[in-house]
Design a protein around this motif. Structure first.
Motif, PDB file in Angstrom:
ATOM      1  N   PRO A 167      34.447  56.168  40.628  1.00 36.93           N
ATOM      2  CA  PRO A 167      34.034  54.847  40.119  1.00 36.93           C
ATOM      3  C   PRO A 167      34.996  53.758  40.561  1.00 36.93           C
ATOM      4  N   LEU A 168      34.475  52.573  40.779  1.00 36.33           N
ATOM      5  CA  LEU A 168      35.316  51.434  41.106  1.00 36.33           C
ATOM      6  C   LEU A 168      36.191  51.108  39.904  1.00 36.33           C
ATOM      7  N   PRO A 169      37.510  51.113  40.080  1.00 36.20           N
ATOM      8  CA  PRO A 169      38.390  50.824  38.932  1.00 36.20           C
ATOM      9  C   PRO A 169      38.127  49.427  38.380  1.00 36.20           C
ATOM     10  N   SER A 170      38.290  49.281  37.098  1.00 36.02           N
ATOM     11  CA  SER A 170      38.125  47.968  36.482  1.00 36.02           C
ATOM     12  C   SER A 170      39.402  47.145  36.581  1.00 36.02           C
ATOM     13  N   ALA A 171      40.528  47.826  36.625  1.00 39.93           N
ATOM     14  CA  ALA A 171      41.811  47.132  36.669  1.00 39.93           C
ATOM     15  C   ALA A 171      42.296  46.992  38.103  1.00 39.93           C
ATOM     16  N   CYS A 215      44.961  47.152  41.211  1.00 32.08           N
ATOM     17  CA  CYS A 215      45.872  48.211  41.638  1.00 32.08           C
ATOM     18  C   CYS A 215      46.917  47.603  42.566  1.00 32.08           C
TER      19      CYS A 215
END
Length: 455
Positions: A43-47, A49
């Motif tokens: 999944p595409l991270p929400s936070a 990086c």
């Protein structure tokens, strides 16, 4: 800025370490494509990086799936390496992040293309007055050349194709060799001419166009709009059409000559091979790759046209917001892309690194190494199926099934990498020698691996 400097240096150092390792790396290795895809997926991270972590994760995910195609023992698909200065210039181009649309968006990018274009024309013997579009590959270069051809042959017939399109236009006859590259057909599809427009011409035994067949096809058709596609460097054998005789023949019939010289046009850069493309200056448009025999980074190719006004008429556009358009054709006026990366920096750097003598030496050395391949494999008892005129060698190992097994075994072994092809109804190993870093030792090591695996 300090963090950015560290990040960029880390990326450059990793790239340099990778390139330094190429001479001893396995060229191709079996890959678990599912696992490789999984390493990039999720999944595409929400936070956000940190960039350093992103870079580390990218390297870890990509490393198992990298092919050492820039290395000295990769002989598939007419792939060259990438010269040190050209690679470094490409790193700078990425950092500079220039928009090479025109001299307003990047004066430096357009100036580099102008200088490099002049050098390219001098090396290849293309008229100095010709235009040069810096494009992605031979597909884009052939499309640009054939778009210019379409414009001019229809203009000669009194039809404005840019304004009126093709519906109701005089039919265009496209004459091309039976062994033309597939990008010619795709260009014809993209340009709305379609592959049914092709009137095929038979080939000589080594793959060059047969002049008597060309003469017959020209005579058999009408006197309407005609485009003739010639080839410098048959994709399988390296054979070059007899350009001078063919161009003169087409001229008498009032046609436009386009030369697909993706790799073979570089024969013009060496006194030892220049005779193979004698007369190329008589053509109207030319396509040539830089990321093949010139050993520039991907992607880099050139669309030349003897008529800059025609080239621009076929490819350019104007808009009220597009400041800088409408002057002398340059940048995006000569390509199908407006948002263009500044690939001219790497071209300029590669040519500056080699010089004209270095380009000639590169061409000559690759031809010598191709002959070394042919001689060594013939001595080992295998069939060399073509006359080796440039850097292409076709090898048979008996029947088709055995040849395919040998090709697969070589690819899995990792010592070197060659592809398979079908030519004249037979399956053959196709060897393309295009890398500036390849040595006699690389060829001999590859011959030994092929012989071992074929046995």
């Amino acid at each position: 800025m300090g963090d950015l400097g560290h990040l960029f240096r880390s990326a450059a150092e990793h790239a340099a370490d990778y390139r330094t390792s190429l001479s001893e790396r396995q060229v191709g290795v079996p890959v678990d494509q599912v696992a490789l895809t999984d390493a990039f997926s999720g999944p595409l991270p929400s936070a956000a990086c940190p960039p350093e972590r992103v870079l580390a994760d990218l390297i870890a995910a990509a490393e198992p799936g990298l092919v050492a195609s820039a290395g000295p023992r990769y002989f598939g698909f007419v792939v060259g390496g990438a010269l040190p200065a050209a690679t470094a210039a490409d790193i700078l181009a990425a950092g500079w992040d220039q928009l090479a649309t025109n001299a307003v968006t990047s004066p430096a990018a357009v100036a580099a293309e102008a200088a490099a274009g002049d050098w390219l024309k001098e090396l290849l013997g293309i008229p100095a007055s010709a235009s040069v579009g810096f494009v992605t590959g031979a597909q884009a270069a052939n499309t640009a050349g054939l778009a210019a051809a379409r414009h001019q042959v229809l203009a000669d017939a009194g039809w404005d194709v840019e304004r009126r399109g093709l519906l109701g236009a005089p039919p265009i006859r496209v004459i091309a060799g039976q062994e033309r590259h597939g990008t010619i057909d795709r260009s014809l599809r993209l340009l709305g001419l379609g592959t049914d427009a092709v009137h095929p011409v038979s080939a000589e035994p080594n793959g060059a166009i047969d002049l008597e067949s060309l003469r017959a096809v020209l005579r058999a058709g009408s006197s309407g709009p005609t485009i003739v596609c010639l080839q410098a460097g048959n994709v399988n054998t390296g054979a070059c059409d007899r350009l001078r005789e063919a161009c003169e023949l087409v001229r008498r019939h009032g046609g436009w000559v386009h030369v697909d010289g993706a790799f073979g046009l570089w024969a013009a850069a060496s006194p030892a091979t220049r005779h193979l493309v004698d007369g190329l200056e008589l053509a109207d448009s030319w396509a040539c790759d830089g990321h093949k025999w010139l050993n520039l980074p991907y992607d880099s190719a050139f669309a030349f046209c003897a008529r800059p006004d025609v080239h621009a008429a076929a490819m350019s556009y104007s808009a009220a917001y597009l400041v800088g358009s409408g002057g002398l054709p340059a940048g995006a006026d000569l390509t199908a892309e407006s948002s263009r990366r500044a690939r001219g920096f790497a071209v300029w750097a590669g040519l500056r690194e080699l010089g004209s003598l270095g380009v000639a030496a590169l061409v000559e050395r690759c031809c010598e190494l191709a002959r070394r391949f042919a001689t060594g494999l013939a001595r080992a008892g295998f069939e060399v199926a073509n006359e080796v005129v440039l850097n292409q060698v076709l090898v048979g190992f008996g029947d088709d099934a055995r040849t395919d097994r040998v090709v697969a075994a070589v690819q899995a072994d990792g010592t070197c990498w060659m592809g398979g092809t079908t030519w004249r109804g037979r399956r053959l190993m196709r060897i393309s020698v295009s890398n500036a870093a390849t040595t006699e030792a690389d060829v001999d090591r590859s011959i030994a691996a092929i012989t071992r695996l074929a046995g």
